[in-house]
Write an enzyme that holds these catalytic residues in place. Structure first.
Site, mmCIF file in Angstrom:
data_model
loop_
_atom_site.group_PDB
_atom_site.id
_atom_site.type_symbol
_atom_site.label_atom_id
_atom_site.label_comp_id
_atom_site.label_asym_id
_atom_site.label_seq_id
_atom_site.Cartn_x
_atom_site.Cartn_y
_atom_site.Cartn_z
ATOM 1 C CE LYS A 132 -3.994 -2.199 2.158
ATOM 2 N NZ LYS A 132 -3.424 -3.522 2.457
ATOM 3 N NE ARG A 133 6.444 0.569 0.567
ATOM 4 C CZ ARG A 133 6.347 -0.097 1.706
ATOM 5 N NH1 ARG A 133 5.262 0.037 2.442
ATOM 6 N NH2 ARG A 133 7.308 -0.897 2.103
#
Length: 315
Positions: free
Chosen positions: A108-109
């Protein structure tokens, strides 16, 4: 170069199984015998911890690699164990790939510009080192991202995907209870925030559509919100949708298949704790048989999802 979407669609069809196993291990998910084994063999407790987690992961991968198309390791579960945990993540990714499984890094960058490029190269691409060579730091097949910063936080991942044939799953409508506090807000044009993001995913993913008709820029849409999942599918007809929320988070098979296309394609459903910790519910098995419990649970999940696809309640 075959893109990620085509490879994933092919693997799902090969196994007739639209599921991904989340590998989010904590030390208390392991049977006591496995923990004690590594405590006895290795003096350094941090190293013993990491080796026990890796042993656990490998046994689960071995148990399901001919049933389940992919794994989804959540980076946070490895980062919390420090450097040794990150080594376990690297080794787990490589081991799963050696068994033919695709790997979706659940990271979930979320960042922009040069920093987003660093994230994209670290997880999906290549990093140049001191001798001029390039290394694959994690070498995953796909990654989850948070695109709510806009295209300048997404484009670096798209660029790597075009170059390497890797995949991206962008958050659209998440499975957590408070998701609607932000994602269901109504914009001036009458659309919700998540609908606006879904339309962006459809737009951004056009250049990544493969022979399967699906784009390697997919979306994350939680199983806990089936009506929104149906809506999201209409807005993203070419996106592969990663579906969290099945099992331990409360969603059943009927809700989990809501985002699939009318011909039963285009989505993959994740289960983590319900697979990893299946042994804790099996009084008929010894804790040492945890991998068999996971295999049995994976088969049950496959059968339930396929049955739900045959009798769709949401479409």
């Amino acid at each position: 170069m075959r893109n990620f979407a085509d490879r994933l669609v092919e693997r799902i069809a090969e196994f007739n199984n639209p599921t991904v196993m989340g590998l989010d291990p904590k030390i208390d998910y392991l049977p006591e015998s496995l923990r004690n084994k590594w405590l006895k063999e290795v003096c350094n407790p941090e190293e013993a911890n990491a080796l026990a987690l890796y042993d656990f992961n490998c046994q689960l991968i071995d148990a399901v690699c001919d049933i389940v198309p992919a794994i989804k390791p959540q980076h946070a579960y490895y980062e919390m164990y420090g450097i040794e945990g990150l080594k376990t993540l690297q080794k787990t990714i490589k081991y799963a790939q050696s068994k033919g499984m695709l790997v979706i890094s659940d990271a979930k960058r979320n960042d922009i510009g040069a920093t987003a490029t660093c994230y994209a190269e670290a997880i999906l691409g290549k990093t140049s080192i001191i001798d001029g060579s390039d290394i694959n730091v994690f070498g995953s097949d796909a990654v989850t991202i948070n695109g709510y910063l806009g295209i300048d936080g997404v484009k670096p991942f798209i660029d790597v995907s075009l170059r390497e044939g890797t995949g991206i799953f962008n958050l659209v409508r998440t499975s957590n209870p408070s998701a609607g506090d932000i994602q269901d807000l109504i914009l001036e044009n009458g659309k919700t925030v998540y609908q606006a993001m879904a339309m962006k995913v459809d737009e951004w993913g056009k250049d990544l559509i493969g022979d399967s008709g699906f784009s390697s820029l997919g979306a994350v849409v939680g199983a806990t919100w089936p009506e929104q999942a149906v809506d999201a599918r209409k807005l993203m007809p070419n996106a592969i949708i990663l579906v969290p929320g099945y099992g331990a988070q409360g969603a059943g098979p009927d809700s989990a298949v809501a985002s699939f296309t009318k011909d039963g394609k285009g989505s993959i459903v994740n289960a983590s704790r319900s697979l990893m910790c299946a042994w804790k519910k099996r009084e008929d098995l010894a804790p040492e048989d945890f991998a068999k419990a996971t295999c049995d649970e994976a088969i049950d999940m496959k059968n339930k999802l396929n049955a739900a696809l045959s009798d769709r309640k949401y479409c």
